[in-house]
Scaffold this active site. Structure first.
Site, PDB file in Angstrom:
ATOM      1  N   ASP A  23     -35.441 -17.002 -29.478  1.00 16.94           N
ATOM      2  CA  ASP A  23     -34.406 -17.257 -30.791  1.00 16.94           C
ATOM      3  C   ASP A  23     -33.539 -16.232 -30.358  1.00 16.94           C
ATOM      4  O   ASP A  23     -33.518 -14.962 -30.524  1.00 16.94           O
ATOM      5  CB  ASP A  23     -35.402 -17.009 -32.045  1.00 16.94           C
ATOM      6  N   LYS A  87     -22.836 -14.398 -30.977  1.00 18.53           N
ATOM      7  CA  LYS A  87     -23.187 -16.137 -31.103  1.00 18.53           C
ATOM      8  C   LYS A  87     -21.916 -16.503 -31.788  1.00 18.53           C
ATOM      9  O   LYS A  87     -21.743 -17.923 -31.474  1.00 18.53           O
ATOM     10  CB  LYS A  87     -24.553 -16.143 -31.738  1.00 18.53           C
ATOM     11  N   GLU A 187     -32.579 -25.162 -33.109  1.00 21.58           N
ATOM     12  CA  GLU A 187     -33.361 -24.267 -33.921  1.00 21.58           C
ATOM     13  C   GLU A 187     -33.931 -25.189 -34.957  1.00 21.58           C
ATOM     14  O   GLU A 187     -35.176 -24.892 -35.125  1.00 21.58           O
ATOM     15  CB  GLU A 187     -32.330 -23.322 -34.720  1.00 21.58           C
ATOM     16  N   ASP A 211     -32.041 -23.140 -43.338  1.00 24.07           N
ATOM     17  CA  ASP A 211     -32.111 -21.706 -42.522  1.00 24.07           C
ATOM     18  C   ASP A 211     -30.930 -21.004 -43.291  1.00 24.07           C
ATOM     19  O   ASP A 211     -29.768 -21.071 -42.919  1.00 24.07           O
ATOM     20  CB  ASP A 211     -31.704 -22.310 -40.998  1.00 24.07           C
TER      21      ASP A 211
END
Ligand code: AMP
Length: 618
Positions: A23, A87, A187, A211
């Site tokens: 992850d 990211k 994800e 999330d």
């Protein structure tokens, strides 16, 4: 056509070599595997129990690079050289980020083009892909240290909304870190797999994955049918997370203590301490009714109810995103079978309650919300290793398929391990004025330069009507059908001229050869990346020379003598450097030429606007 089972079982995979699930998060990253005995997914932890590696890279003196907790220590004391939230930069141009530029404490480079951002650290420039590779390398080394075995294969997760180039950048980052990235998965798909959803072939389910992390919020609606995950919709807020909860608490304290802006600006360490205490208060209130602490001799006292009142508007924002995601998918809460909670901020009770009340469904929250994505990636890795017989026979492309672009670079259209049938298209254009044909060369392989890959076919798209360079739109599409046959079509969209060809990518290629091509791509990764960067800089230089020369020939009477001389000198320099210089030297020379031409280009533009306005009648 390749089956995953055959591919993996060609003998190259040692029995005890793990395929890890990674992850790669905005704030933290972690690695998980399937436990060899229990057969369940577990995250890898150091002796001290730490599983999360902060996704932070610090560049110290003498090129010393540190990653994770060690890098985190520099966030305050050396902010310009401490890179966090990489990211967020993946596949982004400066324009994409400019509304949030104050968020980054380090230098994100604006080169006034649509091209991708770079981060400047001292004299060096790093792409987000390179920065991510430092994090992945650290994760790889940690995993090797814990497992006491080499780790060379991985599944990496990305947000469902990542586009092709962001996925490719993540894949390249893995490659640069010495990892063979077997698959990039979404994800929310990983989170579903961690709860075992999608593992039963008969299952048909619609799932909402909520999330809520430290800095971002995502909601994804997935449909799972027979082991296939389809993203129906995504929504969210890339600048909303648990950090905002901390900020609300901090703001509350500042108000209580009656501190002014100036007092805060001069007292950075107080602000920092308050931020940490606010986070501690928030975490405490996930399990207790009250919190009390001390910051710089002042009291921080907060009840759960007060905290909830402070953050309710933020939680409501996430619920609003859920509504939008449902409506985009053409669904209502009735249609959702399961809701999965991901991310540290879902530990806050009011968050859970609000989500439960909105969907009116049972919530999956038994797994650690920080770990669930990595655990699911490990489940996917296990499927790819051929350990889950049910899902063994997914058809995939064993090697990437793409075409040659400027400078002999490989442009991948269908990445390796894509499920087939697969279809994709991309637009290209001509390089020369009046160019009437375009050569399409199709390659297979993982290397960045086509000369190191395998040529499958080549054809000419002819009959493109005469147009200035850059105007024709040639769409090249790749279709790999269920039999593994690749059909490549090129079509000029303005005129409609079209040509296509059929190839069998697997023809004459043994599994051992496929394996060798993959291994070569890993061992040569660094050189390949460097070469790609150099070729891209060279291509940019040639294009800039061409456009500047065109510009001058049309507008030379508009420029001063000095401007003309300076421009020609800069072009001469660039012409030499492009042949012999390094990537950085070429970029410097490009920047130099841009600096010289910018003032008169702007002047000309202003003039054009003035003329246009003058001629306008109102
Ligand atoms: P993630 O990005 O998923 O790692 O989530 C990190 C966020 O979760 C940070 O804002 C943390 O402060 C928050 N978090 C972690 N543990 C808790 C907790 N027990 N209660 C509330 N928030 C938490």
């Amino acid at each position: 056509m390749a089956k995953i089972g055959i591919n993996i079982a060609t003998g190259s995979l040692q029995k005890n070599e793990m395929i890890v699930g990674i992850d790669l998060g905005t704030t933290n990253s972690l690695v998980a595997i399937i436990h060899p005995e229990s057969k369940g997914p577990i995250v890898l932890k150091e002796h001290d129990g730490a599983a999360l590696v902060p996704s932070i890279v610090h560049f110290g003196a003498n090129n010393l690079v540190s990653v994770g907790d060690k890098a985190k220590e520099f966030l305050i004391e050396d902010p310009h050289n401490t890179i966090f939230s990489v990211k967020r930069l993946m596949g982004k141009s400066y324009k994409d980020l400019k509304d949030h530029s104050s968020y980054f404490t380090y230098k994100v480079i604006d080169d006034n083009t649509e091209s991708l951002v770079k981060v400047q650290v001292g004299e060096k420039f790093y792409s987000p892909m390179e920065l991510s590779s430092f994090i992945l390398k650290e994760l790889k080394e940690r995993a090797e240290h814990i497992l006491k075995t080499p780790v060379t294969r991985a599944v990496i997760t990305v947000p469902a909304y990542f586009n092709d180039s962001q996925r490719q950048a993540t894949r390249d980052a893995g490659k640069l870190a010495g990892l063979d990235v077997l698959r990039i998965i979404n994800e929310p798909t990983a989170a579903s797999l961690a709860y075992g959803l999608g593992l039963n072939k008969e299952e048909v389910k619609t799932v909402a994955i909520y999330d809520f992390g430290g800095g971002t919020f995502d909601i994804s609606i997935l449909r799972i049918t027979g082991g296939i995950f389809e993203v129906l919709s995504t929504n969210g807020d890339t600048y909303l997370g648990g950090d905002d909860f901390d900020r609300e608490i901090a703001k509350y304290c500042i108000k209580q203590w009656g501190l002014t802006e100036t007092e805060l600006t001069v007292n950075k360490s107080l602000v920092q301490e308050l931020r940490l205490t606010a986070e501690e208060a928030k975490k405490t209130l996930s399990g207790a009714e009250n919190y009390s602490g001390i910051v710089a001799e002042s009291e921080v006292a907060l009840s759960k109810a007060q905290f909830e009142a402070l953050i309710r508007h933020l939680v409501n924002k996430t619920i609003h995103c859920c509504k939008l995601a449902l409506s985009d998918a053409g669904l209502t809460t009735e249609d959702i079978d399961e809701v999965i909670m991901v991310g540290g901020s879902t530990r806050v009770p009011i968050v859970k309650e609000s989500v439960g009340n909105f969907f009116r469904k049972k919530i999956f929250d038994s797994l650690n919300p920080d770990e669930v994505v990595a655990l699911g990636a490990a489940v996917q890795a296990d499927i790819l290793a051929g350990n889950n017989k049910d899902l063994l026979l997914l058809d995939i492309t064993p090697l990437s398929l793409g075409i040659e672009t400027m400078g002999g670079l490989m442009d991948v259209l269908i990445p390796r391990n894509s499920k087939i049938p697969a279809k994709t298209g991309r637009q290209y254009t001509t390089q020369k004025d009046g160019q009437s044909s375009m050569r399409i060369s199709v390659y297979q392989g993982e290397r960045d330069l086509v000369k190191n890959n395998r040529k499958l076919a080549e054809f000419n798209l002819t009959g493109i009507p005469g147009m200035p360079a850059g105007l024709p739109k040639v769409e090249v599409s790749f279709l790999v059908n269920a039999d593994g046959i690749l059909v490549v079509t090129a079509k000029e969209l303005r005129s409609g001229v079209m040509q296509s060809i059929e190839v069998k990518p697997q023809y004459g290629l043994t599994d051992v050869e496929v394996e060798k091509m993959l291994l070569d791509s890993i061992s040569q990764a660094k050189e390949d990346m460097q070469m790609r960067a150099l070729v891209e800089a060279q291509t940019e230089a040639y294009q800039l020379i061409q456009t500047t020369q065109n510009f001058i020939s049309k507008n030379d009477n508009f420029l001063t003598k000095e401007e003309l001389t300076k421009t020609f000198q800069a072009i001469d320099v660039l012409n030499v450097i492009v042949l012999y210089g390094s990537k950085d030297e070429i970029q410097k020379a490009i920047e130099n030429l841009n600096e010289i031409s910018r003032p008169y280009a702007e002047r000309l533009m202003d003039d054009a606007v003035r003329v246009a306005l003058k001629n306008r009648t109102i």
